[in-house]
Design a protein around this motif. Structure first.
Motif, PDB file in Angstrom:
ATOM      1  N   SER A 166       0.655  -1.208   0.007  1.00 18.37           N
ATOM      2  CA  SER A 166      -0.077  -0.036  -0.115  1.00 18.37           C
ATOM      3  C   SER A 166       0.793   1.240  -0.017  1.00 18.37           C
ATOM      4  O   SER A 166       0.283   2.441   0.398  1.00 18.37           O
ATOM      5  CB  SER A 166      -0.849  -0.030   1.152  1.00 18.37           C
ATOM      6  OG  SER A 166      -0.139  -0.085   2.409  1.00 18.37           O
ATOM      7  N   VAL A 167       2.018   1.312  -0.441  1.00 15.62           N
ATOM      8  CA  VAL A 167       2.760   2.623  -0.475  1.00 15.62           C
ATOM      9  C   VAL A 167       2.777   3.071  -1.831  1.00 15.62           C
ATOM     10  O   VAL A 167       2.894   2.648  -2.816  1.00 15.62           O
ATOM     11  CB  VAL A 167       4.445   2.159  -0.450  1.00 15.62           C
ATOM     12  CG1 VAL A 167       5.342   3.250  -0.264  1.00 15.62           C
ATOM     13  CG2 VAL A 167       4.554   1.326   1.167  1.00 15.62           C
ATOM     14  N   LEU A 168       2.384   4.293  -1.831  1.00 16.72           N
ATOM     15  CA  LEU A 168       1.826   5.224  -2.823  1.00 16.72           C
ATOM     16  C   LEU A 168       3.225   5.857  -3.213  1.00 16.72           C
ATOM     17  O   LEU A 168       3.843   6.661  -2.635  1.00 16.72           O
ATOM     18  CB  LEU A 168       0.652   6.101  -2.710  1.00 16.72           C
ATOM     19  CG  LEU A 168       0.261   7.002  -3.647  1.00 16.72           C
ATOM     20  CD1 LEU A 168       0.064   6.135  -4.712  1.00 16.72           C
ATOM     21  CD2 LEU A 168      -0.764   8.008  -3.128  1.00 16.72           C
ATOM     22  N   ALA A 169       3.320   5.890  -4.887  1.00 15.65           N
ATOM     23  CA  ALA A 169       4.387   6.359  -5.553  1.00 15.65           C
ATOM     24  C   ALA A 169       3.849   6.939  -6.557  1.00 15.65           C
ATOM     25  O   ALA A 169       2.800   6.727  -7.077  1.00 15.65           O
ATOM     26  CB  ALA A 169       5.563   5.756  -5.564  1.00 15.65           C
ATOM     27  N   ARG A 216      -3.026   2.153 -10.138  1.00 16.01           N
ATOM     28  CA  ARG A 216      -2.146   3.712  -9.849  1.00 16.01           C
ATOM     29  C   ARG A 216      -0.911   3.239  -9.543  1.00 16.01           C
ATOM     30  O   ARG A 216      -0.546   2.059  -9.336  1.00 16.01           O
ATOM     31  CB  ARG A 216      -2.972   4.131  -8.639  1.00 16.01           C
ATOM     32  CG  ARG A 216      -2.742   3.307  -7.385  1.00 16.01           C
ATOM     33  CD  ARG A 216      -3.265   3.867  -5.996  1.00 16.01           C
ATOM     34  NE  ARG A 216      -3.108   3.161  -4.970  1.00 16.01           N
ATOM     35  CZ  ARG A 216      -3.474   3.445  -3.673  1.00 16.01           C
ATOM     36  NH1 ARG A 216      -3.851   4.652  -3.575  1.00 16.01           N
ATOM     37  NH2 ARG A 216      -3.155   2.728  -2.561  1.00 16.01           N
ATOM     38  N   GLN A 255       2.521   2.759  -7.638  1.00 13.43           N
ATOM     39  CA  GLN A 255       2.904   2.075  -6.518  1.00 13.43           C
ATOM     40  C   GLN A 255       4.143   1.374  -6.171  1.00 13.43           C
ATOM     41  O   GLN A 255       4.465   0.804  -7.268  1.00 13.43           O
ATOM     42  CB  GLN A 255       1.613   1.171  -6.109  1.00 13.43           C
ATOM     43  CG  GLN A 255       1.853   0.314  -4.725  1.00 13.43           C
ATOM     44  CD  GLN A 255       0.518  -0.222  -4.338  1.00 13.43           C
ATOM     45  OE1 GLN A 255      -0.436   0.103  -4.159  1.00 13.43           O
ATOM     46  NE2 GLN A 255       0.865  -1.704  -4.622  1.00 13.43           N
ATOM     47  N   GLU A 256       4.731   1.621  -5.099  1.00 17.01           N
ATOM     48  CA  GLU A 256       6.052   0.725  -4.994  1.00 17.01           C
ATOM     49  C   GLU A 256       5.399  -0.660  -4.538  1.00 17.01           C
ATOM     50  O   GLU A 256       4.441  -0.816  -4.088  1.00 17.01           O
ATOM     51  CB  GLU A 256       6.748   1.359  -3.916  1.00 17.01           C
ATOM     52  CG  GLU A 256       7.405   2.651  -4.328  1.00 17.01           C
ATOM     53  CD  GLU A 256       8.355   3.286  -3.096  1.00 17.01           C
ATOM     54  OE1 GLU A 256       8.275   2.787  -2.010  1.00 17.01           O
ATOM     55  OE2 GLU A 256       8.765   4.349  -3.512  1.00 17.01           O
ATOM     56  N   LEU A 299       1.395  -5.476  -7.342  1.00 16.39           N
ATOM     57  CA  LEU A 299       0.132  -5.874  -7.438  1.00 16.39           C
ATOM     58  C   LEU A 299       0.088  -7.411  -7.635  1.00 16.39           C
ATOM     59  O   LEU A 299       0.212  -7.984  -8.709  1.00 16.39           O
ATOM     60  CB  LEU A 299      -0.653  -5.264  -8.163  1.00 16.39           C
ATOM     61  CG  LEU A 299      -1.963  -5.258  -8.464  1.00 16.39           C
ATOM     62  CD1 LEU A 299      -2.846  -5.043  -7.211  1.00 16.39           C
ATOM     63  CD2 LEU A 299      -2.694  -4.579  -9.794  1.00 16.39           C
ATOM     64  N   GLY A 332      -0.419  -0.616  -8.529  1.00 13.88           N
ATOM     65  CA  GLY A 332      -1.239  -1.265  -7.273  1.00 13.88           C
ATOM     66  C   GLY A 332      -2.759  -1.013  -7.598  1.00 13.88           C
ATOM     67  O   GLY A 332      -3.105  -0.393  -8.564  1.00 13.88           O
TER      68      GLY A 332
END
Length: 240
Positions: free
Chosen positions: A19-22, A208, A210-211, A214, A238
């Protein structure tokens, strides 16, 4: 229990996304990748066999590139292994593959070009991402990996891409759908105009930046029975 509900429960337990957004990385200034060994391709007059893999392509959807044919990939910064790139048309008349490695000096976290020394440039240059499956997986081409990096096939890179194409050889299934956690439940579209020995379903997955990776569960229903699901991992994207 309804098969689809049951599969979703299984997905919620077994799958999910980091769940880490980038942000999708900016276009890298790296020299990209280099081919290791031979590049193999073949164009036949009749498909010899159906594709052995169920998931035969994973690519980002986007606007058409001015340079065609062209292939690039979104490699993460920690990618250190070889990668196998495979190409397959929906009619399975054309296929190609080669093993690649990132060139020395690669800083990671961006778009890397992939040399594609095809002898069929005019033909393959006319094919969009829904007619040419491109699969770029971890390890060399002797490795049966289900870890993908998103490819860009004849597609211009845009940093806000929000759809992932997953191309599936369903082996005659009447229904194909993809699950991941609570937010992805996508019914795939069947190719309706024939020539589908190589692959016959196109799945449009909302994603989207994401680091991490998925995890996707690809499901197929044939004659009322559910085939074994195929679990794949796609790095760098992700769930929405």
């Amino acid at each position: 229990m309804n098969m689809r509900v049951g599969s979703l429960v299984h997905s919620l337990v077994a799958l999910g996304a980091v769940s880490v957004l980038a942000a999708f990385p900016a276009r890298a200034q790296s020299p990209g990748t280099e081919l290791v060994g031979a590049f193999t391709e073949e164009l036949g007059t009749a498909a010899r066999i159906s594709a052995a893999r169920v998931v035969v392509g994973v690519a980002l959807r986007g606007p058409q590139s001015d340079r065609r044919p062209t292939v690039e990939a979104l490699f993460p910064g920690d990618w250190a292994s070889a990668a196998c790139a495979r190409w397959l048309t929906s009619d399975a008349l054309y296929w190609a593959y080669g093993t690649y490695r990132l060139r020395e000096g690669w800083k990671g976290g961006g778009v890397a070009s992939i040399p594609y020394p095809t002898g069929k440039a005019e033909m393959v240059g006319a094919l969009g991402a829904e007619r040419m499956a491109v699969a770029i997986t971890r390890g060399d081409c002797n490795t049966d990996s289900l870890e993908f990096v998103p490819a860009l096939w004849n597609t211009a890179y845009v940093g806000n891409a929000r759809e992932l194409l997953v191309l599936v050889n369903s082996r005659g299934a009447e229904e194909v759908y993809v699950l991941s956690g609570p937010s992805i439940d996508v019914t795939c579209n069947a190719l309706a105009d024939g020539g589908t020995v190589g692959f016959d379903h196109v799945c449009l997955i909302p994603v989207r930046p994401q680091e991490g990776a998925l995890n996707l569960e690809v499901n197929r229903i044939r004659r009322g029975n559910m085939d074994d699901p195929v679990d794949i991992s796609v790095v760098g994207v992700g769930a929405p």
